[in-house]
Design a protein around this motif. Structure first.
Motif, mmCIF file in Angstrom:
data_model
loop_
_atom_site.group_PDB
_atom_site.id
_atom_site.type_symbol
_atom_site.label_atom_id
_atom_site.label_comp_id
_atom_site.label_asym_id
_atom_site.label_seq_id
_atom_site.Cartn_x
_atom_site.Cartn_y
_atom_site.Cartn_z
ATOM 1 N N THR A 6 47.708 44.979 41.453
ATOM 2 C CA THR A 6 46.903 44.009 42.191
ATOM 3 C C THR A 6 45.465 44.279 42.081
ATOM 4 N N SER A 10 42.994 41.260 41.137
ATOM 5 C CA SER A 10 41.659 40.888 41.834
ATOM 6 C C SER A 10 41.200 40.922 40.292
ATOM 7 N N LYS A 45 47.541 33.642 44.386
ATOM 8 C CA LYS A 45 46.366 32.876 44.698
ATOM 9 C C LYS A 45 45.947 34.243 45.500
ATOM 10 N N THR A 46 47.053 35.005 45.952
ATOM 11 C CA THR A 46 46.490 36.419 46.783
ATOM 12 C C THR A 46 45.141 37.115 45.623
ATOM 13 N N ARG A 49 42.227 34.745 46.216
ATOM 14 C CA ARG A 49 41.833 34.988 47.354
ATOM 15 C C ARG A 49 40.736 36.552 47.674
ATOM 16 N N GLU A 50 41.138 37.597 47.217
ATOM 17 C CA GLU A 50 40.281 39.117 47.029
ATOM 18 C C GLU A 50 39.101 38.562 46.151
#
Length: 223
Positions: A6, A10, A45-46, A49-50
């Motif tokens: 993750t 990011s 999308k996560t 957004r981060e």
């Protein structure tokens, strides 16, 4: 706790968006959506957004409640102060470089200047900007002040965006930038501290002479 995967995604999203902003693919003031970035970057999308949250902390993106994310406009006052700070540091860096430069350094810097000329001929603005930064960074690394360069990068966001606009401005030529780089390098090679200081100041103060032209060319890009 966030997984390594993750975090990596990011970081990828952050680099993708930041590069787009710095290269003016996302223009100052433009609205950018999580969906469009996710599709363009092939990232979820996560992480997008981060990344936007991180970029908002760096003042490259403005998050407007119930409206969305917008590319921050260039703050000229901050750019001017960043230029002043860089002037104070870089004039000393260049004089240290004049005292320590080696043949291998000269070879690398000459190759960089040749690549700048090639980018000029190809009208590759992003590549030219990248090479311009690499030219200056080399002197910091050469004099063991790479941490100073890294610190300057954090405060130079608005200045770098102004500089990127400068080479987009059709009224301003690129060749003087290369000529100034060459003249500065020659002074360093000759260990002429007076000339080094003079030509470094001429180069770093170019923003002062060109500020009005850049603003007139891109009037909606500044606050």
């Amino acid at each position: 706790m966030a997984s390594t995967n993750t975090i990596n995604l990011s970081d990828q999203a952050y680099q993708f968006i930041k590069t787009k902003i710095m290269n003016l693919d996302y223009a100052p003031g433009a609205k950018i959506s999580t969906t469009s970035i996710s599709e363009a970057s092939s990232l979820g999308k996560t992480p997008v957004r981060e990344a936007l949250l991180r970029l908002s902390q760096e003042q490259l993106v403005n998050m407007v409640p119930q409206s969305g994310a917008y590319v921050a406009k260039i703050n000229l006052k901050i750019a001017q102060e960043s230029r002043f700070t860089r002037e104070l540091i870089e004039t000393e860096i260049m004089q240290q470089a004049a005292a320590t430069i080696q043949a291998t350094d000269i070879d690398w810097l000459n190759q960089n200047l040749k690549a700048q000329t090639a980018a000029l001929q190809q009208k590759n603005l992003s590549r030219f900007f990248e090479l311009d930064n690499a030219f200056h960074r080399y002197f910091y690394v050469m004099t063991n002040h790479d941490l100073s360069w890294n610190w300057l990068e954090l405060i130079n966001i608005n200045l770098d965006r102004f500089r990127r606009l400068r080479i987009e401005n059709n009224h301003l030529k690129w060749q003087p930038l290369i000529d100034q780089h060459q003249t500065l390098l020659t002074a360093v090679i000759n260990h002429d501290l007076t000339d080094v200081r003079f030509h470094e100041l001429m180069h770093i103060r170019l923003m002062l002479a060109e500020e009005d032209s850049v603003q007139q060319a891109f009037p909606t890009y500044f606050v």
